[in-house]
Design a protein around this motif. Structure first.
Motif, PDB file in Angstrom:
ATOM      1  N   ILE A  52      -3.816  -7.906 -11.415  1.00 61.55           N
ATOM      2  CA  ILE A  52      -4.424  -6.829 -10.637  1.00 61.55           C
ATOM      3  C   ILE A  52      -4.427  -7.256  -9.172  1.00 61.55           C
ATOM      4  O   ILE A  52      -5.057  -8.248  -8.814  1.00 61.55           O
ATOM      5  N   MET A  53      -3.721  -6.502  -8.346  1.00 61.70           N
ATOM      6  CA  MET A  53      -3.652  -6.783  -6.914  1.00 61.70           C
ATOM      7  C   MET A  53      -4.512  -5.768  -6.169  1.00 61.70           C
ATOM      8  O   MET A  53      -4.221  -4.571  -6.174  1.00 61.70           O
ATOM      9  N   LEU A  54      -5.592  -6.227  -5.548  1.00 58.76           N
ATOM     10  CA  LEU A  54      -6.465  -5.356  -4.764  1.00 58.76           C
ATOM     11  C   LEU A  54      -5.898  -5.244  -3.352  1.00 58.76           C
ATOM     12  O   LEU A  54      -5.618  -6.252  -2.705  1.00 58.76           O
ATOM     13  N   LEU A  55      -5.741  -4.020  -2.874  1.00 62.51           N
ATOM     14  CA  LEU A  55      -5.034  -3.793  -1.616  1.00 62.51           C
ATOM     15  C   LEU A  55      -5.906  -3.146  -0.552  1.00 62.51           C
ATOM     16  O   LEU A  55      -6.768  -2.324  -0.843  1.00 62.51           O
ATOM     17  N   GLY A  56      -5.618  -3.517   0.685  1.00 60.39           N
ATOM     18  CA  GLY A  56      -6.227  -2.885   1.850  1.00 60.39           C
ATOM     19  C   GLY A  56      -5.640  -3.522   3.092  1.00 60.39           C
ATOM     20  O   GLY A  56      -5.099  -4.634   3.033  1.00 60.39           O
ATOM     21  N   GLN A  57      -5.722  -2.827   4.219  1.00 55.51           N
ATOM     22  CA  GLN A  57      -5.244  -3.424   5.460  1.00 55.51           C
ATOM     23  C   GLN A  57      -6.069  -4.667   5.818  1.00 55.51           C
ATOM     24  O   GLN A  57      -5.549  -5.625   6.348  1.00 55.51           O
ATOM     25  N   LEU A  94       0.833  -1.193   0.000  1.00 51.24           N
ATOM     26  CA  LEU A  94       0.000   0.000   0.000  1.00 51.24           C
ATOM     27  C   LEU A  94       0.873   1.249   0.000  1.00 51.24           C
ATOM     28  O   LEU A  94       0.541   2.246  -0.650  1.00 51.24           O
ATOM     29  N   ASN A  95       1.988   1.199   0.702  1.00 55.74           N
ATOM     30  CA  ASN A  95       2.936   2.307   0.670  1.00 55.74           C
ATOM     31  C   ASN A  95       3.521   2.485  -0.726  1.00 55.74           C
ATOM     32  O   ASN A  95       3.694   3.602  -1.209  1.00 55.74           O
ATOM     33  N   VAL A  96       3.839   1.364  -1.366  1.00 57.78           N
ATOM     34  CA  VAL A  96       4.368   1.427  -2.738  1.00 57.78           C
ATOM     35  C   VAL A  96       3.333   2.059  -3.665  1.00 57.78           C
ATOM     36  O   VAL A  96       3.661   2.876  -4.534  1.00 57.78           O
ATOM     37  N   SER A  97       2.063   1.705  -3.467  1.00 58.01           N
ATOM     38  CA  SER A  97       0.991   2.287  -4.273  1.00 58.01           C
ATOM     39  C   SER A  97       0.880   3.792  -4.034  1.00 58.01           C
ATOM     40  O   SER A  97       0.697   4.575  -4.966  1.00 58.01           O
ATOM     41  N   ASP A  98       0.989   4.200  -2.754  1.00 54.75           N
ATOM     42  CA  ASP A  98       1.013   5.638  -2.451  1.00 54.75           C
ATOM     43  C   ASP A  98       2.148   6.317  -3.204  1.00 54.75           C
ATOM     44  O   ASP A  98       1.997   7.421  -3.736  1.00 54.75           O
ATOM     45  N   GLY A  99       3.306   5.641  -3.220  1.00 55.22           N
ATOM     46  CA  GLY A  99       4.463   6.207  -3.910  1.00 55.22           C
ATOM     47  C   GLY A  99       4.216   6.403  -5.393  1.00 55.22           C
ATOM     48  O   GLY A  99       4.686   7.384  -5.985  1.00 55.22           O
ATOM     49  N   GLU A 100       3.458   5.494  -6.011  1.00 61.31           N
ATOM     50  CA  GLU A 100       3.142   5.644  -7.431  1.00 61.31           C
ATOM     51  C   GLU A 100       2.256   6.863  -7.659  1.00 61.31           C
ATOM     52  O   GLU A 100       2.385   7.568  -8.667  1.00 61.31           O
ATOM     53  N   ARG A 101       1.337   7.123  -6.724  1.00 57.97           N
ATOM     54  CA  ARG A 101       0.497   8.326  -6.831  1.00 57.97           C
ATOM     55  C   ARG A 101       1.347   9.587  -6.661  1.00 57.97           C
ATOM     56  O   ARG A 101       1.152  10.581  -7.362  1.00 57.97           O
ATOM     57  N   ILE A 102       2.281   9.546  -5.724  1.00 54.02           N
ATOM     58  CA  ILE A 102       3.163  10.697  -5.507  1.00 54.02           C
ATOM     59  C   ILE A 102       4.003  10.963  -6.751  1.00 54.02           C
ATOM     60  O   ILE A 102       4.174  12.122  -7.170  1.00 54.02           O
TER      61      ILE A 102
END
Length: 469
Positions: A220-225, A38-46
């Motif tokens: 497609i990897m669906l992510l969430g805590q 999820l952090n990596v995904s945030d990084g892609e948005r950044i």
């Protein structure tokens, strides 16, 4: 390109771009994400935000005009590592006084971080938390307008919607479906740094997946805590199983995976949806954490080992070869030898394909950090060695179920062995086989000829045949 979901007006956006390029024609940004997917995904948005502003990405901070560290807070050791890196960045700031240093992510969402960074690392220019991702451009503008320390660690809102990510992988994509966590496991800091559960709207998720599949993405990897809780908080509640069926209905040849699942929310509807699917990977990562009910209660996990095994037994009744992986914590405060034996017994009974194991480490800000612990560190290390030895033995035998069978594998890249490729099958099993690099990013069929305790080996089948689900 105009920034979307942004607190800046079009005029302010143009003002920001002019400020960024007032001294140089090319501005380079180095973005590094630590921790979970999820952090990596945030990084892609950044990265997407920075590219929309005109920045060029660089893989080295040596030539960067902006260095951004997207941090993890799961363990205190992760924070210590980031503070060490911030100390090293000081030399780059001396060489380039105009260098912009940004700290964001889970670590930045902790109450004490912003004040600590401001006092100990005065050359850090911007700090923002996980709930402030879409306000990053506004913070950049504040910096260029003279604010020495621009900071926003406010509450979450729809931080993703409308922000196009700059994806790092050409055929595998992560799609966050929800944020935060309501479980408050006693060892975990996540609910405090990512907030309570918030589900993205189904239509936004489905449109993102649809665009990815149309662009040729194969995984497609669906992510969430806790993806199993998806949809409970929506105005019109839906289930995660319902969302999976909607994603599967999207036309295209792709595999669906997801992380992470909480056992207390693994419903029969969800299990049946996975088992009946042709696109959803027949694999479930189901973190159990330990094999003792007493420890599970102290962890605040909300299930018993008997309830966990009901899930496992249902899956294995319908598909004896169904792939299961898990997370395990060894040495939780005052774990006894009997508690640990319960974990070993669970591993023997479930026959996991893989384990993600951790020796418990105290995390400031969690309830477990206040618990007494009389188990010596050396004993915890010995228990971990015993656990890993048992898992190697079990996996070596369990992987033999694949011998002689065919697998449909998404080729992810070249193996460390010359002339070999590697990828994962529908059930997330690692496979290696001889092949040409031109196959990377494609689905191929292999016949398994050899097994190990972590992967299988095989040979390519000329034409695809019916594969193991």
């Amino acid at each position: 390109m105009e920034l979307q979901n942004n607190v800046l007006s079009p005029e302010e956006q143009e003002l920001l771009r002019r400020a960024i390029f007032s001294q140089k024609q090319t501005m380079r940004a180095f973005v590094h994400s630590y921790g979970c997917q999820l952090n990596v995904s945030d990084g892609e948005r950044i990265r997407g935000i920075l590219e929309s502003l005109g920045y060029t990405m660089t893989s080295s901070w040596d030539d960067a005009d902006l260095i951004l560290l997207n941090t993890c807070a799961v363990r205190e050791s992760a924070e210590d590592r980031v503070y060490g890196i911030l100390g090293n960045i000081k030399q780059y700031k001396r060489k380039n006084p105009d260098l912009i240093v940004v700290l964001c992510g889970c670590m930045a969402s902790e109450e004490h971080t912003a004040s600590y960074v401001k006092s100990h690392y005065p050359y850090v220019n911007i700090v923002f938390g996980t709930g402030s991702l879409n306000r990053f451009p506004a913070l950049l503008l504040e910096h260029f307008q003279g604010t020495k320390f621009a900071c926003d660690t406010g509450e979450y809102d729809d931080v993703y919607d409308g922000i196009a990510p700059s994806r790092e992988h050409p055929f595998k994509a992560a799609v966050p479906i929800m944020f935060g966590c309501n479980n408050f496991c006693t060892y975990c800091i996540v609910p405090y740094v990512r907030g309570r559960e918030r589900s993205r709207k189904p239509q936004q998720i489905l449109e993102e997946v649809r665009q990815l599949v149309q662009s040729g993405y194969r995984e497609i990897m669906l992510l969430g805590q806790n993806v199993n809780s998806y949809g409970k908080d929506l105005e019109t509640p839906v289930s995660f199983a319902w969302l999976l069926r909607q994603v599967e209905a999207i036309p295209g040849d792709f595999v669906i995976r997801f992380l992470s699942s909480h056992p207390k929310d693994a419903t029969k509807e969800l299990l049946d949806t996975i088992l009946d699917s042709k696109k959803i990977g027949h694999h479930l990562h189901l973190p159990v954490q330990c094999g003792s009910d007493a420890v599970l209660k102290r962890m605040n996990r909300h299930y018993t080992i008997a309830q966990y095994l009901e899930i496992v037994e249902y899956l294995r009744r319908r598909d004896p070869g169904f792939s299961l992986t898990t997370d395990l914590i060894v040495g939780f405060p005052d774990e006894t030898e009997a508690d640990f034996q319960g974990t070993l017994d669970l591993i023997r009974r479930v026959q996991y394909d893989n384990l993600y194991t951790f020796i418990y480490s105290k995390r400031r800000g969690t309830k477990a950090a206040e618990m007494e612990d009389h188990t010596p560190p050396e004993e915890k290390k010995k228990r971990m060695e015993r656990l890993l030895s048992l898992q190697r033995e079990i996996a070596s035998a369990h992987y033999q179920r694949f011998l002689g069978k065919t697998m449909r594998v998404l080729v992810e890249g070249e193996s460390k062995r010359k002339g070999y490729l590697m990828g994962k099958d529908n059930a997330f099993i690692i496979a290696e086989f001889p092949g040409d690099p031109s196959l990377i990013g494609q689905f191929v069929t292999i016949t398994v000829t050899e097994t190990h305790n972590w992967a299988v080996e095989g040979v390519l089948v000329q034409e695809e045949t019916t594969c193991r689900k």
